[in-house]
Design a protein around this motif. Structure first.
Motif, PDB file in Angstrom:
ATOM      1  N   ASN A 150      -8.303  -7.009   1.363  1.00 56.47           N
ATOM      2  CA  ASN A 150      -6.899  -6.842   1.742  1.00 56.47           C
ATOM      3  C   ASN A 150      -6.078  -8.097   1.448  1.00 56.47           C
ATOM      4  OD1 ASN A 150      -7.346  -4.226   2.538  1.00 56.47           O
ATOM      5  ND2 ASN A 150      -7.531  -4.722   4.705  1.00 56.47           N
ATOM      6  N   GLY A 162     -10.697  -3.685  -5.002  1.00 56.72           N
ATOM      7  CA  GLY A 162     -11.393  -2.406  -4.848  1.00 56.72           C
ATOM      8  C   GLY A 162     -12.905  -2.557  -4.921  1.00 56.72           C
ATOM      9  N   ALA A 175     -14.094  -4.177  -1.681  1.00 55.07           N
ATOM     10  CA  ALA A 175     -13.986  -3.241  -0.550  1.00 55.07           C
ATOM     11  C   ALA A 175     -15.131  -2.230  -0.567  1.00 55.07           C
ATOM     12  CB  ALA A 175     -12.637  -2.526  -0.583  1.00 55.07           C
ATOM     13  N   ARG A 176     -15.433  -1.696  -1.757  1.00 58.32           N
ATOM     14  CA  ARG A 176     -16.524  -0.707  -1.849  1.00 58.32           C
ATOM     15  C   ARG A 176     -17.894  -1.368  -1.648  1.00 58.32           C
ATOM     16  NH1 ARG A 176     -12.905   0.959  -5.618  1.00 58.32           N
ATOM     17  NH2 ARG A 176     -13.902  -0.209  -7.282  1.00 58.32           N
ATOM     18  N   ILE A 230     -13.430  -1.237   3.410  1.00 52.06           N
ATOM     19  CA  ILE A 230     -12.361  -0.254   3.257  1.00 52.06           C
ATOM     20  C   ILE A 230     -11.668  -0.058   4.599  1.00 52.06           C
ATOM     21  CG2 ILE A 230     -11.846   2.154   2.702  1.00 52.06           C
ATOM     22  CD1 ILE A 230     -14.300   2.000   0.774  1.00 52.06           C
ATOM     23  N   THR A 231     -10.335  -0.217   4.593  1.00 61.03           N
ATOM     24  CA  THR A 231      -9.541  -0.084   5.809  1.00 61.03           C
ATOM     25  C   THR A 231      -8.365   0.851   5.545  1.00 61.03           C
ATOM     26  OG1 THR A 231      -8.078  -1.934   5.252  1.00 61.03           O
ATOM     27  CG2 THR A 231     -10.085  -2.462   6.512  1.00 61.03           C
ATOM     28  N   GLY A 289      -5.784  -1.058   3.652  1.00 59.86           N
ATOM     29  CA  GLY A 289      -6.102  -1.150   2.225  1.00 59.86           C
ATOM     30  C   GLY A 289      -5.817   0.137   1.474  1.00 59.86           C
ATOM     31  N   LYS A 290      -6.119   1.276   2.117  1.00 58.89           N
ATOM     32  CA  LYS A 290      -5.858   2.570   1.476  1.00 58.89           C
ATOM     33  C   LYS A 290      -4.376   2.770   1.197  1.00 58.89           C
ATOM     34  CE  LYS A 290      -9.706   4.987   3.683  1.00 58.89           C
ATOM     35  NZ  LYS A 290     -10.045   6.012   4.687  1.00 58.89           N
ATOM     36  N   ASP A 341      -3.030  -0.903  -1.191  1.00 56.86           N
ATOM     37  CA  ASP A 341      -3.513  -1.063  -2.565  1.00 56.86           C
ATOM     38  C   ASP A 341      -2.671  -0.271  -3.561  1.00 56.86           C
ATOM     39  OD1 ASP A 341      -5.517  -2.123  -4.507  1.00 56.86           O
ATOM     40  OD2 ASP A 341      -5.917   0.030  -4.737  1.00 56.86           O
TER      41      ASP A 341
END
Length: 190
Positions: free
Chosen positions: A16, A59, A62-63, A68-69, A72-73, A76
């Motif tokens: 993030n 990305g 995060a993966r 993943i938050t 972030g979804k 991004d």
């Protein structure tokens, strides 16, 4: 529920932070692009390249590390559209890129982003391979327009390919969204 599903991920994580950094780089990119001289053009290219790399890196991190938050979804894709949009609009203002190209690409991007937000309550449609190709083509075309002295035909061909793939993947996303909505309605018994 697995251990990973119960784990709460702080929005203050490296993925993030990179996304926020990308958003913060956008004004610097635009300023460099509008300042006269080859040196400033190359500075704009450098800022654009760094921002583009953070797009891939955030990305991936995060993966890979389960970072993943919800922030972030949401942030991004906004950061991606801010960078691409700023580049396209700036190049059109400078008279280097036709406005219709900017309008088609940004219209698709805004429309699909809004559709994603609408669909969030049903499910997330994962990015397709075509979407990844679209992003690479858009970035490559923008780079060709930023770099001084690149042949106009090469720029136009790559940007033309980017526009075609952008429109095609937009249509594909709408079709997949319609199918998802239909399935969701069937599950709810509507």
């Amino acid at each position: 529920m697995t251990k990973d599903e119960r784990r709460v991920v702080s929005p203050w994580n490296i993925a993030n932070v990179l996304t926020v950094a990308r958003m913060a780089l956008v004004p610097f990119f635009v300023i460099c692009l509008f300042l006269p001289g080859t040196g400033w053009r190359l500075a704009a290219l450098g800022v654009f390249a760094v921002a583009s790399i953070t797009d891939h890196l955030d990305g991936e991190l995060a993966r890979r590390y389960g970072l993943i938050t919800d922030f972030g979804k949401i942030a991004d894709p906004i950061a991606d559209k801010a960078l691409t949009g700023a580049a396209l609009v700036s190049l059109s203002i400078l008279g280097e890129l036709p406005w219709w190209v900017t309008i088609v690409i940004l219209g698709r991007e805004v429309g699909i982003t809004l559709l994603r937000f609408v669909l969030l309550r049903h499910a997330v449609i994962p990015a397709s391979y075509g979407g990844k190709v679209k992003t690479v083509l858009q970035m490559a075309a923008i780079v060709l327009y930023i770099v001084p002295g690149v042949d106009g035909t090469l720029r136009a061909v790559v940007m033309g390919a980017a526009v075609l793939v952008t429109v095609a993947t937009g249509v594909d996303y709408v079709v997949r969204a319609a199918r998802l909505r239909k399935v969701a309605r069937q599950i709810r018994g509507e």
